[in-house]
Design a protein around this motif. Structure first.
Motif, short mmCIF file in Angstrom:
data_model
loop_
_atom_site.label_atom_id
_atom_site.label_comp_id
_atom_site.label_asym_id
_atom_site.label_seq_id
_atom_site.Cartn_x
_atom_site.Cartn_y
_atom_site.Cartn_z
N VAL A 10 0.81 -1.28 -0.04
CA VAL A 10 -0.13 0.03 0.02
C VAL A 10 0.99 1.16 0.10
CG1 VAL A 10 -1.66 1.31 1.03
CG2 VAL A 10 -1.75 -1.29 1.18
N PRO A 11 1.20 1.93 -1.03
CA PRO A 11 1.74 3.21 -0.99
C PRO A 11 0.83 4.39 -0.39
CG PRO A 11 0.88 2.49 -3.40
CD PRO A 11 0.64 1.45 -2.57
N ALA A 12 1.58 4.71 0.55
CA ALA A 12 0.78 5.71 1.40
C ALA A 12 1.86 7.05 1.66
CB ALA A 12 0.33 5.47 2.56
N ALA A 13 2.78 7.39 0.94
CA ALA A 13 3.60 8.43 0.94
C ALA A 13 2.95 9.88 0.63
CB ALA A 13 4.94 7.99 0.44
N LYS A 25 -5.18 12.34 2.37
CA LYS A 25 -6.36 11.78 2.35
C LYS A 25 -6.49 10.43 2.74
CE LYS A 25 -5.49 10.63 -2.43
NZ LYS A 25 -6.02 11.03 -3.88
N GLN A 26 -5.39 9.49 3.02
CA GLN A 26 -5.47 8.15 3.35
C GLN A 26 -5.98 8.17 5.10
OE1 GLN A 26 -2.55 9.65 2.22
NE2 GLN A 26 -0.81 9.06 3.13
N TYR A 27 -5.84 9.45 5.46
CA TYR A 27 -6.02 9.48 6.90
C TYR A 27 -7.23 10.22 7.42
CZ TYR A 27 -1.31 8.16 7.65
OH TYR A 27 -0.26 7.33 7.61
N LEU A 28 -7.98 10.71 6.25
CA LEU A 28 -9.56 11.13 6.49
C LEU A 28 -10.31 10.02 6.82
CD1 LEU A 28 -9.56 13.29 3.16
CD2 LEU A 28 -9.27 14.06 5.50
N GLN A 29 -11.44 10.44 7.62
CA GLN A 29 -12.41 9.48 8.18
C GLN A 29 -13.61 9.04 7.29
OE1 GLN A 29 -12.40 8.24 11.80
NE2 GLN A 29 -10.26 8.69 11.73
N ALA A 30 -13.81 8.04 7.45
CA ALA A 30 -15.18 7.66 6.39
C ALA A 30 -15.77 6.25 7.30
CB ALA A 30 -15.04 7.06 5.13
N ALA A 31 -16.97 6.38 7.86
CA ALA A 31 -17.64 5.55 8.60
C ALA A 31 -16.73 5.16 9.87
CB ALA A 31 -17.87 4.19 7.68
N GLY A 32 -16.28 6.34 10.25
CA GLY A 32 -15.50 6.35 11.68
C GLY A 32 -14.32 5.67 11.72
N MET A 53 2.63 -4.57 3.36
CA MET A 53 3.75 -3.60 3.51
C MET A 53 3.38 -2.45 3.18
SD MET A 53 7.08 -2.82 4.32
CE MET A 53 7.78 -4.22 4.30
N VAL A 54 3.41 -1.24 3.88
CA VAL A 54 2.76 0.07 3.61
C VAL A 54 4.13 1.10 3.60
CG1 VAL A 54 1.52 2.09 4.45
CG2 VAL A 54 0.78 -0.24 5.10
N ALA A 55 3.82 1.83 2.65
CA ALA A 55 5.24 2.92 2.15
C ALA A 55 4.66 4.27 2.62
CB ALA A 55 5.44 2.84 0.93
N LEU A 56 5.30 4.80 3.48
CA LEU A 56 5.08 5.98 4.20
C LEU A 56 5.94 7.05 4.04
CD1 LEU A 56 4.03 4.61 7.70
CD2 LEU A 56 2.47 5.07 6.16
N ALA A 57 5.47 8.40 4.28
CA ALA A 57 6.33 9.41 4.12
C ALA A 57 7.39 9.38 5.19
CB ALA A 57 5.40 10.98 3.88
N CYS A 77 7.70 1.02 5.63
CA CYS A 77 9.14 1.48 5.24
C CYS A 77 8.55 2.74 4.53
CB CYS A 77 9.52 0.46 3.85
SG CYS A 77 8.33 0.50 2.58
N VAL A 78 9.97 3.55 4.44
CA VAL A 78 9.90 5.01 3.67
C VAL A 78 9.66 4.90 2.32
CG1 VAL A 78 11.03 7.04 3.59
CG2 VAL A 78 11.30 5.82 5.75
N GLY A 79 8.60 5.56 1.80
CA GLY A 79 8.06 5.68 0.33
C GLY A 79 9.09 6.65 -0.41
N GLY A 80 8.71 6.89 -1.37
CA GLY A 80 9.38 7.94 -2.43
C GLY A 80 8.59 9.12 -2.64
N GLY A 81 9.27 9.94 -3.68
CA GLY A 81 8.32 11.12 -4.23
C GLY A 81 7.40 10.69 -5.07
N GLU A 82 7.38 9.62 -5.76
CA GLU A 82 6.34 9.11 -6.99
C GLU A 82 5.81 7.87 -6.21
OE1 GLU A 82 5.43 11.25 -8.99
OE2 GLU A 82 6.88 12.80 -9.10
N ARG A 83 4.60 7.50 -6.69
CA ARG A 83 4.02 6.34 -6.49
C ARG A 83 4.91 5.22 -7.01
NH1 ARG A 83 -1.32 4.33 -6.57
NH2 ARG A 83 -1.13 1.80 -7.22
N ALA A 84 5.49 5.02 -8.05
CA ALA A 84 6.30 4.03 -8.32
C ALA A 84 7.65 4.02 -7.77
CB ALA A 84 6.65 4.29 -9.85
N ASP A 85 8.22 4.88 -6.93
CA ASP A 85 9.15 4.97 -5.98
C ASP A 85 8.77 4.30 -4.71
OD1 ASP A 85 10.97 6.23 -7.64
OD2 ASP A 85 10.20 8.24 -6.84
N SER A 86 7.43 4.72 -4.25
CA SER A 86 7.02 4.08 -3.02
C SER A 86 6.65 2.59 -2.87
CB SER A 86 5.79 4.57 -2.70
OG SER A 86 5.77 6.19 -2.21
N VAL A 87 6.17 2.02 -4.17
CA VAL A 87 6.11 0.72 -4.58
C VAL A 87 7.17 -0.10 -4.62
CG1 VAL A 87 4.95 -0.99 -6.06
CG2 VAL A 87 3.70 1.14 -5.77
#
Length: 238
Positions: A10-13, A25-32, A53-57, A77-87
């Motif tokens: 899950v790329p989340a950086a 936006k990945q931390y915005l709440q929906a249904a609690g 495995m979640v890639a975070l900033a 793990c620490v992700g990157g500046g672009e989605r592909a880098d995080s994956v």
């Protein structure tokens, strides 16, 4: 590849700048619950998925610190500046005992309404097809091409066109090689399938539910909240 090891990535950086506001936006709440929690819970509930495995900033202070969900490991793990880098960072950070040919499900952190039966069919298709598979849906609306002033200049044929969703499922080694090749060429891959296509692969398209939406705008969040709240109420009543 029956019974193959399956990992979720899950790329989340990202900062979610298109959405606006201070909260990614990945931390915005929906249904609690945060969107990323919904995404991870559905992935890890699948019996074939062994962990995520979640890639975070690097400076992510909002990550809740989960180490497990659904009784399965959640690693970071620490992700990157672009989605592909995080994956790619997430693929490299998978545990030493994760096979090089493990099936990897790459899923958007802000795509919270994944259906379990869609995930079943995707894993089955990607397991059987050497080039992997992605969820998507045929384009059903009429497509218009516009100029810079938003004036219609053409109506485009929609036959054969699909909208790409996630998860996107590929063998770990093949996806890693494809992402490295794309990065070396200087091309920005907007999804994993694009990198695989450039490597010569022809992934399968698996039609999935169109309410597997990615939250990009405030209106998307309202819809996601409704869908997830309804899903929870149906599950509780059942």
């Amino acid at each position: 590849m029956s019974g193959a090891t399956v990992w979720a990535v899950v790329p989340a950086a990202g900062r979610g700048t298109r959405f606006g506001g201070e909260v990614p936006k990945q931390y915005l709440q929906a249904a609690g619950r945060p969107l990323i929690e919904h995404a991870l819970t559905t992935l890890l509930a699948h019996p074939q998925v062994v962990g995520a495995m979640v890639a975070l900033a690097a400076d992510d202070a909002r990550w809740p610190g989960w180490t497990s969900l659904q009784g399965k490991p959640v690693l970071c793990c620490v992700g990157g500046g672009e989605r592909a880098d995080s994956v790619l960072a997430a693929l490299d950070a998978l545990p030493a005992d994760a096979p090089t040919n493990a099936l990897v499900l790459v899923h958007d952190a802000a795509r919270p309404n994944l259906a379990a039966d869609d995930l079943d069919r995707l894993i089955a298709a990607a397991t059987a097809h050497a080039d992997g598979a992605i969820l998507g849906a045929p384009v059903r609306d009429t497509l218009k091409r516009a100029d810079t002033e938003c004036t219609i200049v053409a109506t485009e044929p929609r036959e054969g066109l699909w909208r790409a969703f996630t998860p996107q499922a590929f063998r770990r080694d093949a996806l890693s090689a494809a992402l490295r090749a794309v990065r070396a060429s200087g091309v920005l891959a907007t999804d994993e399938a694009m990198a695989m296509e450039r490597a010569g692969a022809r992934p399968l398209l698996v039609e999935g539910r169109e309410d597997n939406l990615k939250v990009t705008t405030p209106a998307d969040l309202v819809l996601a909240d409704y869908l997830l709240s309804r899903r929870a109420s149906v599950g509780a009543s059942g």
